[in-house]
Write an enzyme that holds these catalytic residues in place. Structure first.
Site, PDB file in Angstrom:
ATOM      1  N   SER A 245       1.018  -0.992  -0.008  1.00  0.00           N
ATOM      2  CA  SER A 245      -0.046  -0.023   0.132  1.00  0.00           C
ATOM      3  C   SER A 245       0.935   1.212  -0.130  1.00  0.00           C
ATOM      4  CB  SER A 245      -0.842   0.006   1.367  1.00  0.00           C
ATOM      5  OG  SER A 245      -1.722   1.090   1.400  1.00  0.00           O
TER       6      SER A 245
ATOM      7  N   LYS B  84      -1.041  -0.854  -4.354  1.00  0.00           N
ATOM      8  CA  LYS B  84      -2.211  -0.251  -3.989  1.00  0.00           C
ATOM      9  C   LYS B  84      -1.798   1.388  -3.944  1.00  0.00           C
ATOM     10  CE  LYS B  84      -4.858   0.304   0.185  1.00  0.00           C
ATOM     11  NZ  LYS B  84      -5.515  -0.461   1.391  1.00  0.00           N
TER      12      LYS B  84
ATOM     13  N   LYS C  40      -2.754   5.223  -2.516  1.00  0.00           N
ATOM     14  CA  LYS C  40      -3.630   5.936  -1.901  1.00  0.00           C
ATOM     15  C   LYS C  40      -3.811   7.045  -2.647  1.00  0.00           C
ATOM     16  CE  LYS C  40      -4.006   3.752   2.183  1.00  0.00           C
ATOM     17  NZ  LYS C  40      -5.183   3.287   2.640  1.00  0.00           N
TER      18      LYS C  40
ATOM     19  N   ASP D  34      -7.147   3.367  -3.274  1.00  0.00           N
ATOM     20  CA  ASP D  34      -7.729   3.243  -2.113  1.00  0.00           C
ATOM     21  C   ASP D  34      -7.939   4.730  -1.704  1.00  0.00           C
ATOM     22  OD1 ASP D  34      -8.929   3.139   0.626  1.00  0.00           O
ATOM     23  OD2 ASP D  34      -7.250   1.919   1.408  1.00  0.00           O
TER      24      ASP D  34
ATOM     25  N   GLU E  11     -11.194   1.436  -3.486  1.00  0.00           N
ATOM     26  CA  GLU E  11     -11.412   0.901  -2.048  1.00  0.00           C
ATOM     27  C   GLU E  11     -12.174   2.301  -1.562  1.00  0.00           C
ATOM     28  OE1 GLU E  11      -8.224  -0.765  -0.302  1.00  0.00           O
ATOM     29  OE2 GLU E  11      -8.830  -0.430   1.934  1.00  0.00           O
TER      30      GLU E  11
ATOM     31  N   ASP F  34     -14.150  -0.816   2.639  1.00  0.00           N
ATOM     32  CA  ASP F  34     -13.086  -1.253   3.875  1.00  0.00           C
ATOM     33  C   ASP F  34     -13.794  -0.796   5.125  1.00  0.00           C
ATOM     34  OD1 ASP F  34     -11.204  -0.727   5.849  1.00  0.00           O
ATOM     35  OD2 ASP F  34      -9.746  -0.053   4.733  1.00  0.00           O
TER      36      ASP F  34
ATOM     37  N   LYS G  67     -10.592  -6.668   7.524  1.00  0.00           N
ATOM     38  CA  LYS G  67      -9.553  -6.283   8.617  1.00  0.00           C
ATOM     39  C   LYS G  67     -10.056  -6.982   9.910  1.00  0.00           C
ATOM     40  CE  LYS G  67      -7.777  -2.099   6.472  1.00  0.00           C
ATOM     41  NZ  LYS G  67      -7.921  -0.733   6.669  1.00  0.00           N
TER      42      LYS G  67
ATOM     43  N   GLY H  79      -4.718  -4.330   6.007  1.00  0.00           N
ATOM     44  CA  GLY H  79      -3.694  -3.938   6.878  1.00  0.00           C
ATOM     45  C   GLY H  79      -3.791  -2.651   7.787  1.00  0.00           C
TER      46      GLY H  79
HETATM   47  O1  OSB Z   1      -7.272   2.046   4.361  1.00  0.00           O
HETATM   48  O2  OSB Z   1      -6.186   0.177   4.158  1.00  0.00           O
HETATM   49  C1  OSB Z   1      -6.328   1.208   4.735  1.00  0.00           C
HETATM   50  C2  OSB Z   1      -3.187   1.685   6.962  1.00  0.00           C
HETATM   51  C3  OSB Z   1      -3.827   2.470   7.842  1.00  0.00           C
HETATM   52  C4  OSB Z   1      -5.086   2.742   8.097  1.00  0.00           C
HETATM   53  C5  OSB Z   1      -5.755   2.416   6.965  1.00  0.00           C
HETATM   54  C6  OSB Z   1      -5.533   1.660   5.648  1.00  0.00           C
HETATM   55  C7  OSB Z   1      -3.895   1.455   5.672  1.00  0.00           C
HETATM   56  C8  OSB Z   1      -3.175   0.756   4.768  1.00  0.00           C
HETATM   57  C9  OSB Z   1      -1.912  -0.032   4.919  1.00  0.00           C
HETATM   58  O3  OSB Z   1      -3.487   0.885   3.592  1.00  0.00           O
HETATM   59  C10 OSB Z   1      -1.898  -1.367   4.751  1.00  0.00           C
HETATM   60  C11 OSB Z   1      -0.611  -2.243   5.349  1.00  0.00           C
HETATM   61  O4  OSB Z   1      -0.791  -2.275   6.429  1.00  0.00           O
HETATM   62  O5  OSB Z   1       0.205  -2.342   4.507  1.00  0.00           O
HETATM   63 MG    MG Z   2      -8.298   0.888   2.874  1.00  0.00          MG
END
Ligand code: OSB
Ligand code: MG
Length: 370
Positions: free
Chosen positions: A135, A161, A163, A188, A213, A238, A262, A290
């Protein structure tokens, strides 16, 4: 299973690089580790609530409060012989899923070890390794993003992924897609858009994304169903899915075609598996999200992601993607085929290094059975 003592450890782990999402920029990961002590050893769980109520209303403070006042006393009160039996003890409680999940994980590690099974086998997992991706946080420019992605691809990650948020979206995704026409790519938004942005979100249909996402509100299911009808790209929820009932509503409304599971967000491995099973019955793939976990939470994520309907790569990257010094051993590394091996040792499959833990601990408290 009788728990004689429990401990909570508030930790602060510096990230190897800042992680920026639509809701903020993070340089240190705070978490609470839950330790359940028995004569034969400790079981460990990780509470993924952050220091601020950004991704979720839960924080390390709210979780500490709920853990020490309700959840830890509930596990200490009397012996238990299964995870569902434990869930019954806090079924009266509303919310605070991340706090619940941390205690449940620690108990699961103990029950699995007691049965001489890996946590994965204990949960009914089938895979010995799990496809994973990385991510990638929001970067200043499309060029910087392509550079960052290049670095992860060079390390062997087969799924990326990105952001995104308004203004840090189309040009950024386009640049990465142009540089890497064939890479498995998804985005995401962490709830950064509204339905009024649907025109802009439709532009993402051009980039052959695996999924988008959580584009809309963190609490919304209905408007996602309206948006999904306008998009070719699958929506993946999510933030909005906290319970089996939420998942059922999302599927009934066709608000998404994929769900990110999650463990913390849904209140534990058992509820996570129920959502997994529901989605499987509907032909809807899930993948393991994650929360920048330490090795403790990552071990549990890998065990969960070994279940058969985790059909898309998880946000479960190698330990080194997050931390220079993790608190659990062994650390996790990426296999050449962009998978991470599922721990096979009985229980959680990782051991907490007490010295490493002490170095990052801000505060601990212990609790004893009456
Ligand atoms: O939205 O998936 C998410 C990390 C913290 C809070 C929300 C998210 C995330 C990540 C990180 O996308 C995923 C990871 O742990 O590698
Ligand atoms: Mg997410």
């Amino acid at each position: 299973m009788k728990i004689e003592q429990a401990a909570l450890h508030l930790i602060a782990m510096p990230l190897v690089s800042p992680f920026e999402t639509s809701f903020g920029r993070q340089t240190v990961r705070q978490a609470i580790l839950v330790e359940l002590r028995t004569p034969s050893g400790s079981g460990w769980g990780e509470c993924v609530a952050g220091d601020a109520p950004a991704y979720s209303y839960e924080t390390t403070d709210t979780a500490w409060s709920v853990l020490s006042q309700y959840l830890v006393p509930a596990v200490l009160a009397q012996p238990f012989d299964s995870l569902p039996a434990l869930h019954e003890r806090w079924a009266w409680m509303r919310g605070h899923n991340m706090a619940r999940a941390a205690v449940e994980q620690a108990a699961a590690a103990l029950l699995a070890a007691d049965a001489d099974q890996s946590l994965a086998t204990f949960l009914g997992g089938e895979r010995t390794s799990v496809p994973v991706g990385v991510s990638v946080g929001i970067q200043a420019t499309p060029e910087a993003l392509v550079d960052t992605v290049a670095g992860y691809l060079a390390q062997g990650y087969g799924r990326i992924k990105l952001k995104i948020k308004p203004g840090k979206d189309i040009a950024f995704v386009e640049a990465v897609r142009r540089a890497y026409p064939a890479v498995l790519l998804q985005v995401d938004a962490n709830s950064a858009y509204t339905l009024a942005d649907s025109e802009r979100l439709r532009q993402l249909d051009d980039f052959n994304l695996l999924l988008i996402e959580q584009p809309l509100d963190h609490d919304d299911i209905y408007e996602h169903s309206l948006l999904q009808r306008q998009l070719r790209t699958p929506i993946c929820l999510d933030e909005s899915i906290h319970t089996l009932l939420h998942a059922r509503a999302a599927l009934a409304l066709s608000a998404c075609r994929i769900i990110n599971i999650k463990v913390g967000r849904v209140g534990g491995l058992i509820p996570a598996r129920q959502i997994h099973d529901l989605c499987q019955a509907h032909g809807v793939p899930v993948w393991c999200g994650g929360m920048l976990e330490t090795g403790v939470g990552r071990a549990a994520n890998l065990a969960l992601a070994s279940l058969p309907n985790f059909r898309l790569p998880g946000d479960i990257s190698a330990s080194s993607r997050y931390y220079t010094a993790d608190i659990a051993e062994p650390t996790f590394s990426l296999n050449p085929d962009s998978t991470i091996s599922v721990p096979t040792a009985p229980g959680l499959g990782v051991i907490v290094n007490r010295e490493a833990l002490l170095r990052v601990t801000l505060h601990s408290a212990t609790f004893s059975a009456a």
